[in-house]
Enzyme design. Structure first.
Site, short mmCIF file in Angstrom:
data_model
loop_
_atom_site.label_atom_id
_atom_site.label_comp_id
_atom_site.label_asym_id
_atom_site.label_seq_id
_atom_site.Cartn_x
_atom_site.Cartn_y
_atom_site.Cartn_z
N LYS A 1 0.79 -1.23 0.00
CA LYS A 1 0.00 0.00 0.00
C LYS A 1 0.83 1.29 0.00
O LYS A 1 0.41 2.30 -0.57
CB LYS A 1 -0.93 0.01 1.22
CG LYS A 1 -2.13 -0.89 1.09
CD LYS A 1 -3.01 -0.73 2.31
CE LYS A 1 -4.37 -1.33 2.07
NZ LYS A 1 -5.33 -0.96 3.11
N ASP B 1 -9.86 3.68 1.90
CA ASP B 1 -10.07 3.04 3.21
C ASP B 1 -10.84 3.95 4.17
O ASP B 1 -11.73 3.49 4.90
CB ASP B 1 -8.73 2.66 3.85
CG ASP B 1 -8.12 1.43 3.21
OD1 ASP B 1 -8.88 0.59 2.68
OD2 ASP B 1 -6.88 1.30 3.23
N GLY C 1 -1.23 1.78 9.96
CA GLY C 1 -1.71 2.25 8.67
C GLY C 1 -3.22 2.47 8.66
O GLY C 1 -3.72 3.46 8.13
P1 ATR Z 1 -2.37 -1.71 10.32
O1 ATR Z 1 -1.63 -1.17 9.15
O2 ATR Z 1 -3.39 -2.76 9.96
O3 ATR Z 1 -2.94 -0.67 11.19
P2 ATR Z 1 -0.01 -2.09 11.95
O4 ATR Z 1 0.62 -0.93 11.28
O5 ATR Z 1 0.82 -3.30 12.16
O6 ATR Z 1 -1.28 -2.58 11.15
O7 ATR Z 1 -0.63 -1.59 13.33
C1 ATR Z 1 -1.11 -2.47 14.25
C2 ATR Z 1 -1.68 -1.70 15.44
O8 ATR Z 1 -2.11 -2.67 16.40
C3 ATR Z 1 -0.64 -0.82 16.14
O9 ATR Z 1 -1.29 0.31 16.65
C4 ATR Z 1 -0.16 -1.74 17.26
O10 ATR Z 1 0.39 -1.07 18.38
P3 ATR Z 1 1.97 -0.75 18.43
O11 ATR Z 1 2.16 0.47 17.59
O12 ATR Z 1 2.23 -0.52 19.86
O13 ATR Z 1 2.67 -1.95 17.88
C5 ATR Z 1 -1.46 -2.41 17.65
N1 ATR Z 1 -1.23 -3.66 18.37
C6 ATR Z 1 -0.86 -4.85 17.87
N2 ATR Z 1 -0.75 -5.77 18.84
C7 ATR Z 1 -1.07 -5.14 20.02
C8 ATR Z 1 -1.15 -5.54 21.39
N3 ATR Z 1 -0.88 -6.81 21.77
N4 ATR Z 1 -1.52 -4.62 22.30
C9 ATR Z 1 -1.80 -3.35 21.92
N5 ATR Z 1 -1.74 -2.91 20.66
C10 ATR Z 1 -1.38 -3.78 19.71
#
Ligand code: ATR
Length: 275
Positions: free
Chosen positions: A68, A105, A134
């Site tokens: 993306k 989106d 994202g």
């Molecule tokens: P996307 O593009 O789908 O948003 P991403 O960029 O990988 O995917 O973002 C995932 C989000 O889920 C992030 O905000 C992440 O928090 P961090 O920035 O702290 O990594 C959050 N996330 C994933 N696993 C988590 C967990 N166990 N607890 C809290 N937040 C989580």
């Protein structure tokens, strides 16, 4: 004779994508000529694939993880919303092969929310967003566009939320992840953009004790459709909106551009994609 338009979704991996079902259903429903497939594209092949697809009759592609952000560098024209979000999910190939990049989106998110919670007024109070990846960028742009007076943003890694604030400005208030349970009492809408609650991922453990029944709660996770967050919110009397609709609505602008008909997102569409 006009050629039958072709489109597809590109990503890596791609087998899980619901887009072929969605666009295939619409093509059938409106009895339109055309086809919509999926294509697994490795990072190293991305540019080559984008240059050759138009020669094979493709009029556009949807783009999913991990391409993306990278597709923007090959685009000749980028919409403001794709520029703001920093990623594109919908590419249209012009007749001369030039690439027009858009991000639908945020549009999909807000259309789903409006359809699922018609009484929600974005201007009525702050929006609370969990997550700073994202998906959060698209959601924040859409909420700001819709007129949310304030966006309360919380993320496990606070620095990422601060970075979004730097990008999107003062309407965002960052709160610590551990304070999120208290901050959400002010929210008109609560949005989970993290992977928490997804099948196979950790649970959404933020306390919802302070959640008011007037708050609309939506999750971008759609597997399962009823996430633990939505189930809890529903028990508290909140209007809830599941994440499948965001996926369905984000497909609308691309389908219209490529196949010439603005498709409906309704219960039949949902059932076709879930089947
Ligand atoms: P996307 O593009 O789908 O948003 P991403 O960029 O990988 O995917 O973002 C995932 C989000 O889920 C992030 O905000 C992440 O928090 P961090 O920035 O702290 O990594 C959050 N996330 C994933 N696993 C988590 C967990 N166990 N607890 C809290 N937040 C989580």
């Amino acid at each position: 004779m006009t050629k039958s338009p072709r489109a597809c979704v590109i990503g890596n991996p791609i087998s899980h994508s619901l887009s072929p079902k969605l666009h295939g259903y619409w093509l059938k429903r409106y009895d339109l000529p055309g086809e919509y497939t999926s294509l697994q594209v490795a990072e190293a092949d991305l540019e080559n694939v984008l240059r050759t697809l138009p020669e094979q009759g493709f009029v556009g592609v949807n783009v999913t993880i991990p391409h993306k952000v990278d597709v923007l560098q090959y685009a000749d024209q980028i919409t403001d919303r794709a520029t703001l979000i920093g990623a594109a999910n919908t590419l249209t190939f012009k007749e001369d092969g030039r690439i027009f990049a858009d991000n639908t989106d945020g549009y999909g998110f807000i259309s789903n929310l409006r359809q699922g919670a018609p009484d929600w007024n974005p201007k009525s109070g702050p929006a609370m967003v969990f997550g700073a990846g994202g998906a959060a960028r698209a959601v924040i742009v859409a909420l700001a566009d819709a007129g949310a007076p304030e966006i309360i943003l919380t993320n496990r890694t606070r620095a990422k939320a601060e970075a979004l604030r730097a990008d999107f400005g003062a309407r965002i208030r960052v709160v610590d992840w551990v304070q999120a349970g208290t901050a959400l009492k002010d929210a008109g809408v609560l949005v989970n953009t993290t992977s928490l609650g997804m099948k196979g991922a950790a649970d959404f453990k933020v306390s919802l004790d302070e959640l008011r029944p007037e708050t609309v709660v939506t999750d971008i996770v759609y597997n399962p459709l009823r996430t633990p967050l939505l189930t809890t919110a529903e028990k508290l009397g909140c209007t809830t909106v599941d994440g499948l609709g965001m996926l369905l609505h984000q497909g609308v602008p691309g389908f219209e551009r490529w196949f010439g008909k603005r498709p409906e997102v309704d219960e039949d569409t949902r059932q076709a994609v879930l089947a």
